[in-house]
Design an enzyme around this catalytic site. Structure first.
Site, mmCIF file in Angstrom:
data_model
loop_
_atom_site.group_PDB
_atom_site.id
_atom_site.type_symbol
_atom_site.label_atom_id
_atom_site.label_comp_id
_atom_site.label_asym_id
_atom_site.label_seq_id
_atom_site.Cartn_x
_atom_site.Cartn_y
_atom_site.Cartn_z
ATOM 1 N N GLY A 1 24.674 10.504 -1.641
ATOM 2 C CA GLY A 1 24.328 9.461 -2.604
ATOM 3 C C GLY A 1 25.195 9.510 -3.856
ATOM 4 N N HIS B 1 8.003 12.469 2.811
ATOM 5 C CA HIS B 1 9.256 12.764 3.503
ATOM 6 C C HIS B 1 9.286 12.355 4.971
ATOM 7 C CE1 HIS B 1 9.868 15.001 -0.178
ATOM 8 N NE2 HIS B 1 11.142 15.088 0.129
ATOM 9 N N ARG C 1 -8.502 3.234 -1.338
ATOM 10 C CA ARG C 1 -7.952 4.478 -0.794
ATOM 11 C C ARG C 1 -6.440 4.484 -1.021
ATOM 12 N NH1 ARG C 1 -12.586 5.697 -0.576
ATOM 13 N NH2 ARG C 1 -13.794 6.427 1.222
ATOM 14 N N ASP D 1 17.799 5.429 -0.016
ATOM 15 C CA ASP D 1 17.409 4.552 -1.131
ATOM 16 C C ASP D 1 18.158 3.216 -1.227
ATOM 17 O OD1 ASP D 1 15.586 6.430 -1.918
ATOM 18 O OD2 ASP D 1 16.859 7.324 -3.444
ATOM 19 N N ARG E 1 29.346 12.648 13.903
ATOM 20 C CA ARG E 1 29.917 12.484 15.255
ATOM 21 C C ARG E 1 31.140 11.578 15.220
ATOM 22 N NH1 ARG E 1 29.158 8.320 18.917
ATOM 23 N NH2 ARG E 1 29.363 8.834 21.139
ATOM 24 N N GLY F 1 11.464 6.593 -3.277
ATOM 25 C CA GLY F 1 12.300 5.829 -4.195
ATOM 26 C C GLY F 1 11.952 6.213 -5.614
ATOM 27 N N GLN G 1 9.503 9.557 5.794
ATOM 28 C CA GLN G 1 10.479 8.453 5.739
ATOM 29 C C GLN G 1 11.921 8.934 5.841
ATOM 30 O OE1 GLN G 1 8.904 5.647 2.316
ATOM 31 N NE2 GLN G 1 8.076 7.695 2.198
ATOM 32 N N ARG G 2 12.143 10.206 5.636
ATOM 33 C CA ARG G 2 13.510 10.721 5.672
ATOM 34 C C ARG G 2 13.919 11.194 7.075
ATOM 35 N NH1 ARG G 2 14.635 13.265 0.334
ATOM 36 N NH2 ARG G 2 15.257 15.142 1.429
ATOM 37 N N SER H 1 26.459 12.917 -5.116
ATOM 38 C CA SER H 1 27.480 13.474 -4.206
ATOM 39 C C SER H 1 28.812 12.755 -4.419
ATOM 40 C CB SER H 1 27.041 13.308 -2.755
ATOM 41 O OG SER H 1 25.720 13.757 -2.587
HETATM 42 O O1 F6P Z 1 17.375 10.061 -2.722
HETATM 43 C C1 F6P Z 1 16.630 10.114 -1.565
HETATM 44 C C2 F6P Z 1 15.218 10.562 -1.849
HETATM 45 O O2 F6P Z 1 14.504 10.618 -0.642
HETATM 46 C C3 F6P Z 1 14.456 9.706 -2.863
HETATM 47 O O3 F6P Z 1 13.918 8.537 -2.299
HETATM 48 C C4 F6P Z 1 13.428 10.668 -3.334
HETATM 49 O O4 F6P Z 1 12.945 10.327 -4.595
HETATM 50 C C5 F6P Z 1 14.171 11.979 -3.354
HETATM 51 O O5 F6P Z 1 15.222 11.858 -2.425
HETATM 52 C C6 F6P Z 1 13.312 13.155 -2.991
HETATM 53 O O6 F6P Z 1 14.070 14.315 -3.067
HETATM 54 P P1 F6P Z 1 13.572 15.717 -2.510
HETATM 55 O O7 F6P Z 1 13.739 15.703 -1.028
HETATM 56 O O8 F6P Z 1 14.422 16.714 -3.178
HETATM 57 O O9 F6P Z 1 12.112 15.836 -2.860
#
Ligand code: F6P
Length: 323
Positions: free
Chosen positions: A106, A254, A248, A132, A25, A175, A256-257, A109
């Site tokens: 990252g 993901h 446990r 990361d 944006r 990570g 976290q993404r 890229s």
């Molecule tokens: O580089 C970002 C990241 O989320 C890392 O923390 C992780 O190891 C990797 O990408 C996971 O990649 P993919 O989404 O291809 O599984």
């Protein structure tokens, strides 16, 4: 401003991160403000090779500042990783009258953007987009703050059940090569231990501590593991084998993404997007933009390689003192 650039291409590449949309944006609206045209390239470098390019206007980026993911989608391109692929990409960019390229991604890229500039002379600028936080030249990368908050939300919930059922929990966070997220969430969650790729980990010492804690009545533990350092399931099984306590595990993965970008990520992205356009307007190419000590920081893309956080030992020490 001496400017030869009339049309900027923008793409997001590699793993996505919350805040990338805010960066898109900012680039689009800031460039339009200076009468530049902007082209959105879909699916990272692969989208150049496939000529998947769309014109962007003010409204193309409406209502995205608060959205996770990337409206341009993202990918990792094998074909672009070769020099032939890059030369082909340069041809497609020229055919589309794209004079310069802004890449959000990252270290992989960045390497692509740097080599593309070197090979073709097409001006490129990189913005640090990865959860990361492992790039040189910036205190924070786009997405990291949100990823930490997202992981913490889950870990706080896990703590509730860990305490109630008096169990040890091993939580795996993202990570692969970088233990930054793991260390930060361990500190912020008040975790008992953290296992990261950057430090050798003394498992026997952890078992001893857990045994001693247990003898004194401390039975609920949270151990954070970075995915590249160990697998949570294996760590949990080994703890049970070693000390006989019920353990446990949870793999946050993901989640976290994704999600709503934090205020910090939105602001970082917004500032960096405009800074990238400023560089192009001023004829400064082949650079990576970051923020260091609250100031825009510009370094050569070539130097913006993976960052090793030097103070991991000190942070670990702090975590152990506070546990
Ligand atoms: O580089 C970002 C990241 O989320 C890392 O923390 C992780 O190891 C990797 O990408 C996971 O990649 P993919 O989404 O291809 O599984």
């Amino acid at each position: 401003m001496a400017n030869k650039i009339k049309k900027i291409g923008i793409l997001t590449s590699g793993g996505d991160g919350p805040g990338m949309n805010a960066a898109i944006r900012s680039v689009v609206r800031y460039a339009l403000h200076y009468d530049l045209e902007v082209a959105g390239i879909m699916r990272g470098y692969q989208g150049i090779l496939e000529d998947d390019i769309v014109p962007m206007n003010h409204r193309s980026v409406s209502n995205i500042i608060n959205k996770g993911g990337t409206i341009l989608k993202t990918a990792r391109s094998k074909e672009f990783s070769t020099d032939e692929g890059k030369l082909k990409a340069a041809e497609v960019l020229r055919r589309n009258t794209i004079d310069a390229l802004i890449v959000v991604g990252g270290d992989g890229s960045y390497r692509g953007a740097s080599r593309l500039y070197e090979l073709s002379g097409i001006p490129t600028v990189g913005l640090p987009g990865t959860i990361d936080n492992d790039l040189i030249g910036t205190d924070q990368t786009i997405g990291c703050s949100t990823a930490i908050n997202t992981a913490l939300e889950s870990i706080d919930k896990i703590r509730d059940t860990a305490q109630s059922m008096e169990r040890i929990f091993v939580v795996e966070v993202m990570g692969n090569k970088s233990g930054y997220i793991a260390m930060e969430v361990a500190l912020a969650a008040g975790a008992e231990d953290v296992i990261i790729p950057e430090r050798a980990f003394d498992y026997e010492a952890m078992y001893d501590e857990a045994r001693e804690g247990n003898a004194k009545g401390k039975i609920s533990w949270i151990i954070i593991v970075a995915e590249g350092a160990a697998k949570a399931q294996v760590v949990a099984e080994n703890i049970t084998k070693a000390i006989g306590l019920e353990t446990r595990y949870a793999v946050l993965g993901h989640v976290q993404r994704g999600g709503t970008p934090s205020g910090q990520d939105r602001i970082l992205s917004t500032r960096l997007g405009a800074a990238a356009v400023d560089l192009l307007l001023n004829g400064i190419y082949g650079k990576a933009v970051g923020v260091l000590q609250d100031k825009i920081n510009v370094i050569d893309l070539k130097d913006a390689t993976r960052r090793a956080h030097e103070d991991m030992d000190r942070r670990y020490q702090l975590l152990k003192i506070l546990t």
